[in-house]
Each structure stands twice: as structure tokens, then as C-alpha cells.
Design an enzyme around this catalytic site. Structure first.
Site, short mmCIF file in Angstrom:
data_model
loop_
_atom_site.label_atom_id
_atom_site.label_comp_id
_atom_site.label_asym_id
_atom_site.label_seq_id
_atom_site.Cartn_x
_atom_site.Cartn_y
_atom_site.Cartn_z
N ASP A 81 42.77 -29.65 -37.07
CA ASP A 81 42.18 -30.06 -38.35
C ASP A 81 41.18 -31.20 -38.13
OD1 ASP A 81 41.86 -29.80 -41.09
OD2 ASP A 81 43.69 -30.88 -41.60
N HIS A 82 40.64 -31.74 -39.23
CA HIS A 82 39.62 -32.79 -39.20
C HIS A 82 39.61 -33.61 -37.91
CE1 HIS A 82 38.71 -32.51 -43.53
NE2 HIS A 82 40.01 -32.33 -43.69
N ASP A 103 34.54 -32.30 -37.64
CA ASP A 103 34.22 -32.85 -38.96
C ASP A 103 33.08 -33.86 -38.84
OD1 ASP A 103 34.06 -33.97 -41.45
OD2 ASP A 103 36.22 -34.35 -41.66
N HIS A 176 42.00 -34.77 -51.05
CA HIS A 176 43.14 -34.76 -50.14
C HIS A 176 44.29 -35.62 -50.67
CE1 HIS A 176 40.02 -33.81 -46.94
NE2 HIS A 176 40.97 -32.98 -46.59
N HIS A 205 40.01 -27.87 -48.98
CA HIS A 205 41.03 -28.82 -48.56
C HIS A 205 41.61 -29.49 -49.81
CE1 HIS A 205 40.08 -29.17 -44.09
NE2 HIS A 205 39.16 -28.33 -44.56
N ASN A 227 43.72 -25.34 -47.34
CA ASN A 227 44.52 -26.25 -46.53
C ASN A 227 45.60 -26.92 -47.38
OD1 ASN A 227 42.47 -25.69 -44.60
ND2 ASN A 227 42.77 -27.70 -43.68
N ILE A 228 46.83 -26.88 -46.87
CA ILE A 228 47.97 -27.45 -47.59
C ILE A 228 48.76 -28.35 -46.66
CG2 ILE A 228 50.06 -26.94 -48.92
CD1 ILE A 228 47.85 -24.02 -48.24
N THR A 230 50.36 -31.78 -48.30
CA THR A 230 51.20 -32.68 -49.10
C THR A 230 52.43 -31.99 -49.68
OG1 THR A 230 49.27 -34.05 -49.62
CG2 THR A 230 51.20 -34.28 -51.03
#
Length: 276
Positions: A81-82, A103, A176, A205, A227-228, A230
Site C-alpha cells: 500500500d501507500h 504514492d 482515510h 481509499h 481499500n478497507i 479501519t
């Protein structure tokens, strides 16, 4: 079965479903997520975020996530990811990540295009897919230096056309690390972007912060990856806390993690079914 974004996103972008990309914060969560995908015969993306890279390192993360992907009966993409530093992106490729996100969203457009293209050339030579971001998706907490900039349709077109990326994250009101669905999606902006960008799958995201009705609408557009993180962390954390409080004389970590894993699996199943 290990796959790349290119194996699963183009069909989703041209249809009315999307693929969940789940941030993984340990083996237990990763296993629960993969088991959820297998139970529904659905492709899944396992993502390693910056916090996990800093904690475990790219090599150890790759071994953990690849072991889950290679043993799975369903399609599993192992995604970095990022990531803002090319050195870490290249290390991830070297250790077997099938997909990466460079990113450059905090960079000027020209530099973002240039550096994304350089990473894309290496990624594609190795059979790895690459995601980038245009505009900047803000964080509710934990990344104060990240800007909040809605995606410009003209910039999106240039970025998608000139950087050779395989998937493009956009900012259209998504945020986010929201714990409640408070995001207000700008559909006028999304329509303007999708009119110009017709060949690259789009990515959202901050899915936990988006209302279910909006998710159902978004998945019918060129948005093909959500994107998940939390809601999955909440499923693990809240239930782990409850379970430990219920049995204060138990101290075995594995005992509690095994009891909490079904709640993560249930949340992953809910997400998969929402995006189908």
C-alpha cells in the site's frame, strides 16, 4: 493462487462489482480475510501498509502474505500500500509482492508522472502491477502531513495516460481512517474523471468512511478496487478487548486471537458481499 491487479481489476472496472483490498495487521487477520474470500469464492487483495512495513519489514511481510496467497484456493493479490520511497517499492518487488503502490500524490504533477513511470517500467518488467494516486486522499488521524486535494479530471487524464500505471486512486470526498460513514462523495467530479479516464481502473481509499448506498453506486462505475482497513481493525480490536475482559484469568495470546478471528472473517465477508 497469487495474482496481480491486472488479473482481477480490468473486468471489475468494466462491470458492476469491485474487489476489496484489505489492510492486514498480522497473520491472524490475513488468514481470516483469505478464509472469508475462499468461503465466497471471491478474489481478494491483501495489503501491507506503511505501519506494518515499518514494524515487520518488507521481507518478513512478503513471506507471511505470500504463504497465505500461494496456499489459497482463490485469487489473492499481495499488494504494497501507500509507499513514497522507490527503494522500498523495489525491495517489495524483489521479495515477491505481486503488486505495489508508488504514492507520488504529494508531488507536483510532472514529478508524480515521471517517478511513477520509472517504477512502472521496473514493475512491468517483473510482472508486477502498479497503483498510483492523483489528488490526495486525506487522513482523519495519523498522517498529518498528507494533504486533502480533490482529483482534477485533467490531471487524472494526464497521469493515467503518461505514467503507465495499472490502477489509479482518486480523491472525491473519501477520507482515510474514518470510523463512521461521514464522507460526502462528489459524483459530479467522479463523472468528470470517468469521462476522461476510460482505460485505467479507479481505486477508492477510505472505504470505512463511505455510506453503503454510496459504495453500491461507486462499484457500478469504473471504481474497481476499494481499500478497507479501519472496519477490519475495529472488528479485531473491539472483540479482542471484550473477550479479554470476559476472561481476565486467561493470558494466552493465541487463545484470544483464535476467538477474535471469526469476527474479522465476518466483517471481510460483509465487505466482499457488499462489493459483489
Amino acid at each position: 493462487m497469487l495474482v496481480t491487479l491486472n488479473d482481477i481489476l480490468p473486468a471489475a472496472a468494466n462491470s458492476d462489482y469491485a474487489i476489496p483490498c484489505c489492510n492486514v495487521f498480522g497473520y491472524e487477520e490475513g488468514r481470516a480475510i483469505v478464509e472469508a474470500a475462499e468461503s465466497l469464492n471471491s478474489p481478494i487483495i491483501l495489503a501491507a501498509n506503511k505501519d506494518m512495513v515499518d514494524f515487520m519489514g518488507v521481507e518478513a511481510l512478503a513471506k507471511m502474505l505470500l504463504s497465505l496467497a500461494n496456499a489459497s484456493s482463490t485469487q489473492v493479490c499481495v499488494h504494497l500500500d501507500h509507499t513514497y520511497e522507490e527503494e522500498i517499492v523495489y525491495k517489495a518487488m524483489h521479495h515477491g509482492f505481486s503488486s505495489v503502490m508508488f504514492d507520488g500524490s504529494q508531488l507536483p504533477l510532472e514529478e508524480n508522472i515521471k517517478r511513477t513511470k520509472q517504477v512502472a517500467q521496473v514493475a512491468h518488467a517483473l510482472g508486477v502491477s502498479i497503483e498510483g494516486e492523483i489528488g490526495s486522499v486525506a487522513y482523519k488521524e495519523g498522517r498529518d502531513h498528507i494533504k486533502s486535494i480533490n482529483t482534477s479530471p485533467d490531471d487524472a487524464y494526464r497521469y493515467a495516460s503518461e505514467s503507465d500505471l495499472d490502477a489509479m486512486a482518486i480523491a472525491i470526498g473519501n477520507v482515510h481512517r474514518l470510523t463512521t460513514p461521514d464522507s460526502v462523495i462528489d459524483y459530479t467530479l467522479l463523472n468528470a474523471i470517468t469521462e476522461k479516464v476510460t482505460h485505467v481502473p479507479l481505486v477508492i481509499h477510505g472505504t470505512t468512511g463511505i455510506k453503503e448506498d454510496d459504495i453500491k453506486k461507486l462499484k457500478k462505475t469504473r471504481v474497481s478496487k476499494f481499500n478497507i482497513g479501519t472496519s477490519l481493525r475495529m472488528a479485531m480490536g473491539s472483540n479482542l478487548r471484550r473477550l479479554m475482559n470476559e476472561e481476565p484469568n486467561k493470558f494466552d495470546k493465541l487463545y484470544f486471537m483464535q476467538k477474535a478471528m471469526p469476527y474479522v472473517q465476518a466483517e471481510a465477508q460483509r465487505i466482499i458481499q457488499l462489493l459483489r
